[in-house]
Design an enzyme around this catalytic site. Structure first.
Site, PDB file in Angstrom:
ATOM      1  N   ASP A   1       0.856  -1.169   0.000  1.00  0.00           N
ATOM      2  CA  ASP A   1       0.000   0.000   0.000  1.00  0.00           C
ATOM      3  C   ASP A   1       0.907   1.239   0.000  1.00  0.00           C
ATOM      4  OD1 ASP A   1      -3.260   0.538   1.543  1.00  0.00           O
ATOM      5  OD2 ASP A   1      -2.124   1.735   0.106  1.00  0.00           O
TER       6      ASP A   1
HETATM    7  C1  GLC Z   1      -4.346   4.348  -0.224  1.00  0.00           C
HETATM    8  C2  GLC Z   1      -5.248   3.187   0.120  1.00  0.00           C
HETATM    9  C3  GLC Z   1      -5.326   2.144  -0.967  1.00  0.00           C
HETATM   10  C4  GLC Z   1      -5.158   2.813  -2.321  1.00  0.00           C
HETATM   11  C5  GLC Z   1      -3.745   3.343  -2.384  1.00  0.00           C
HETATM   12  C6  GLC Z   1      -3.475   4.090  -3.692  1.00  0.00           C
HETATM   13  O1  GLC Z   1      -3.657   4.768   0.919  1.00  0.00           O
HETATM   14  O2  GLC Z   1      -5.018   2.505   1.336  1.00  0.00           O
HETATM   15  O3  GLC Z   1      -6.584   1.472  -0.829  1.00  0.00           O
HETATM   16  O4  GLC Z   1      -5.393   1.879  -3.358  1.00  0.00           O
HETATM   17  O5  GLC Z   1      -3.424   4.196  -1.283  1.00  0.00           O
HETATM   18  O6  GLC Z   1      -4.265   5.236  -3.754  1.00  0.00           O
END
Ligand code: GLC
Length: 733
Positions: free
Chosen positions: A278
């Site tokens: 993430d």
């Molecule tokens: C965010 C979220 C994730 C998302 C990623 C990219 O922090 O936790 O669900 O896909 O970053 O935006």
């Protein structure tokens, strides 16, 4: 012998559905790997983010030309992605970039938030929505969406409950499969499909105290029973990628959790795709306190099996040194690159690296079929929580109608959170639609802002009361702001925000009939409305076409039939609250002080999982269980007859629950193991049948082995997780 039979059957069920791989893919990957430098390999494991508006950054072009940028997120638009892709294809090995974006419930056409879509109990609709979103996404040059979010959540304080399918593993698994099918189809290299991503692996929704990014402490058996199944379903459906979660799970941060990544996901489940971290979750291993520095973080994540690093740069910064020091192996590095290249091949990027710029506008243009699908999905998402004396739909005789609430006139709010490339100006508000309908019907409509999710100087409850006194009927559109749920939006208090409850009480005090239409990303405190307002419709955040859909539902042009995908608590004090709880040794007994209950509140939710009313009366009767006893590997059919006793065509959601009454571990008092949204003409009856076999009857024992155990099973066919037609059968020894 029987247990082997069951195990073989389940193993067969579990084999992941693989997209159609190009015949020479592995050979081409091998050839590339043999030519790639360590720097180029690490570059493939790097994802960087573009500007919020979709622009790429200057640095991206430099890295792309050197073959050092594996993927981006947020870069979008056919022209922009093509421009950056051309830079990548000028590099020595011409490995294309994988463009990603968060298409959570729509790209330009915005569908209901996923929690609302789950309330439809209609996986086919969810699949349609995801397919339309994929078509728009692909046309914009994006080849990978970070969806579906399949986190089970039993705590509505957690803002991201809005992004998932609620509290139940069976419903969550059905929605996970549907959304992966919708995004990817049978082959996500097709010109209208994208790679999907099951997230957040794992148990992100079990965040302690409902605080986002917080700790998750979940016993392994509960992981297998409750939190893993939607992820397993996504793997079986052939999901291309996974995303590691921010949280630590039982003390080990998911992004460094070898058991999760290499043990369960890539090992036991045979997941062939790539795992992306993430957003900076690799680097955050330091904040978790398990990594001393960026190099340590990179070592831990790579060794754990996280193949690509999102935004932070510990892999590219430290990878070469870690390799030289033997802290990561060449084999692990190559395996991560291989997985990234496989997804790029399966996405068709090597053969079709570019988007068709000329086709983009026509597809990403809110044309007829996507608006219609958004409307249909919104209608199906609404849950009629209460309807005393048929207060809804708005009676045909109403001549003076008052519409109040800031949310009735808020285009952006309709989209909720994670709005993709959705545009507020595309959205039609409840007010706009009420104006149109009132004109058609000769109704004198008054609209007042009155109050909204944010207390503001525009609040004017007195004016609303005066207007209500002149009206025949009042509709209040109240709830949360779109950013009061979603990421980093946990709430410790579930009250209706601002002065909205004060407004509702003042309106009710006029004695005029008041209907509440609620827009929210989670259950909010409805105790007072439930006791004092005759009709309550939960509308979640219904998307681009939410206004017309909600107006049609309130006027009765369409029939609401949604069901709650979660338990609606009476208070925060009850949380965690979920229907499929264990009995305990002292089940709540009003007549026994020494039983599991509160002094000051019932254990039960205000509205239970699976609850939702319809305007038309439906009847369920004639329950049939096809056998009184079956073998552990056997199947049994449970059915009942559903009748529409109303005057117009309508839907009802028939649900099948079961209870394994005696087993080697305590089993839930009820578990959803089947559902079907049924449309019946007035007066029509239809038998609804559910097949139960090892996949439904089994569970993970204390040894974490899946099994079906002998004993009595109770079943209910119902339209909610409470009540219903009850039957039983035995699983023989
Ligand atoms: C965010 C979220 C994730 C998302 C990623 C990219 O922090 O936790 O669900 O896909 O970053 O935006």
């Amino acid at each position: 012998m029987r247990k082997i039979a069951i195990a073989l059957l389940l193993a067969a069920l579990a084999a992941p559905v693989l997209a159609a791989a190009p015949a020479d893919m592995d050979a081409r990957i091998g050839a590339l790997l043999s030519q790639m430098t360590v720097e180029e390999k690490l570059g493939q494991l790097q994802q960087l983010d573009g500007e919020a508006n979709g622009e790429a950054r200057a640095e991206h072009f430099d890295l792309a030309r050197k073959g050092l940028l594996g993927s981006t997120l947020n870069v979008r638009g056919a022209k922009r992605t093509n421009e950056l892709q051309r830079a990548a294809l000028q590099s020595r090995l011409a490995i294309p970039i994988l463009f990603a974006f968060d298409v959570i419930h729509g790209y330009r056409t915005i569908f209901p938030v996923p929690l609302g879509e789950a309330a439809s109990f209609d996986p086919a609709q969810a699949e349609t929505d995801a397919a339309l979103a994929a078509r728009e996404t692909r046309a914009s040059g994006v080849r990978w969406t970070f969806a579906p979010m399949v986190d089970i959540a039993r705590d509505p304080r957690w803002g991201r409950i809005v992004e998932g399918s609620g509290e139940d593993a069976y419903l969550g698994s059905a929605m996970a499969r549907a959304r992966v099918r919708g995004f990817q189809g049978a082959d996500y290299s097709a010109g209208d499909r994208v790679a999907a991503c099951a997230k957040h692996w794992a148990a992100y929704g079990a965040a302690e105290a409902g605080r986002d990014y917080s700790t998750a402490e979940v016993p392994e058996r509960t992981l297998y029973e409750t939190y893993f199944p939607p992820f397993r379903a996504a793997v079986e459906q052939g999901v291309a990628t996974f995303m590691s979660a921010f949280d630590s799970l039982n003390g080990v941060p998911c992004t460094a959790n070898t058991w999760l990544m290499r043990g369960v996901l890539k090992g036991d489940w045979g997941f062939p795709g790539l795992v992306v971290s993430d957003y900076t979750s690799v680097h955050e291993l330091m904040a978790h306190g398990v990594a001393a520095d960026g190099a340590d973080a990179a070592r831990l994540a790579l060794n754990a099996g996280v193949d690509m690093e999102m935004v932070s740069r510990d892999y590219v910064t430290n990878g070469a040194a870690l390799l030289a020091q033997g802290k990561i192996s060449q084999a692990e590095l190559d395996e991560a690159v291989r997985r990234v290249l496989r997804v790029k091949f399966l996405a068709g990027l090597f053969d079709k690296p570019y988007a068709e710029e000329a086709a983009e506008d026509a597809i990403v243009s809110m044309n007829g079929d996507s608006r219609q699908a958004a409307y249909d999905a919104a209608v199906k998402s609404f849950v009629l929580l209460k309807n005393e004396n048929n207060a809804l739909p708005i009676p045909p005789g109403v001549k003076n109608l008052l519409l109040v609430g800031a949310l009735a006139d808020d285009q952006a709010a309709l989209m909720g959170s994670w709005t993709g490339d959705g545009k507020a100006e595309d959205c039609i508000t409840v007010l706009q639609e009420f104006r149109a309908k009132s004109a058609e019907r000769g109704i004198r409509l008054t609209y007042l802002y009155a109050a909204g999710p944010e207390a503001s100087e525009k609040d004017d409850i007195l004016a609303a009361v005066k207007a209500a006194k002149r009206a025949d009927y009042v509709v209040a559109v109240l709830g949360e702001g779109p950013n009061m749920s979603g990421e980093a939006a946990s709430r410790s208090d579930l009250s209706l925000p601002g002065r909205q409850l004060e407004l509702l009480k003042a309106l009710a005090a006029t004695g005029k009939p008041v209907a509440l239409a609620l827009m929210s990303g989670r259950p909010v405190d409805l105790n007072w409305p439930a006791a004092n307002i005759p009709a309550i419709m939960q509308a979640w955040f219904p998307g681009t076409m939410g206004g017309p859909a909600l107006a049609d539902a309130l006027f009765g042009t369409v029939q609401p039939a949604g069901k709650l995908p979660l338990s609606w608590p009476r208070s925060v004090g009850q949380i965690p609250l979920y229907y499929n709880h264990l009995s305990t040794g002292r089940p709540a007994d009003p007549g026994n002080k020494y039983s599991s209950k509160y002094l000051d509140a019932p254990n039960t939710p205000l509205y239970p999982f699976g609850h939702g009313l319809t305007y038309m009366p439906f009847e369920l009767n004639d329950l049939r269980v096809s056998a009184s006893s079956i073998a552990p590997s056997g199947t049994v059919s449970v059915s009942a007859s559903l009748s529409n006793k109303g005057s117009v065509r309508a839907d009802e959601v028939v649900q099948l629950y079961l209870q394994d009454t005696v087993a080697s571990v305590a089993r839930p008092v009820r578990e959803l193991k089947g559902f079907e949204r049924v449309t019946l003409e007035p007066g029509q009856s239809r038998r609804v049948e559910f097949k139960l076999g090892p996949s439904e009857l089994g569970f993970y024992g204390a040894d974490l082995k899946y099994r079906v155990e002998p004993g009595e099973f109770r079943v209910w066919v119902s339209t909610s997780s409470e009540g219903g037609l009850q039957g039983s059968f035995n699983v023989a020894h």
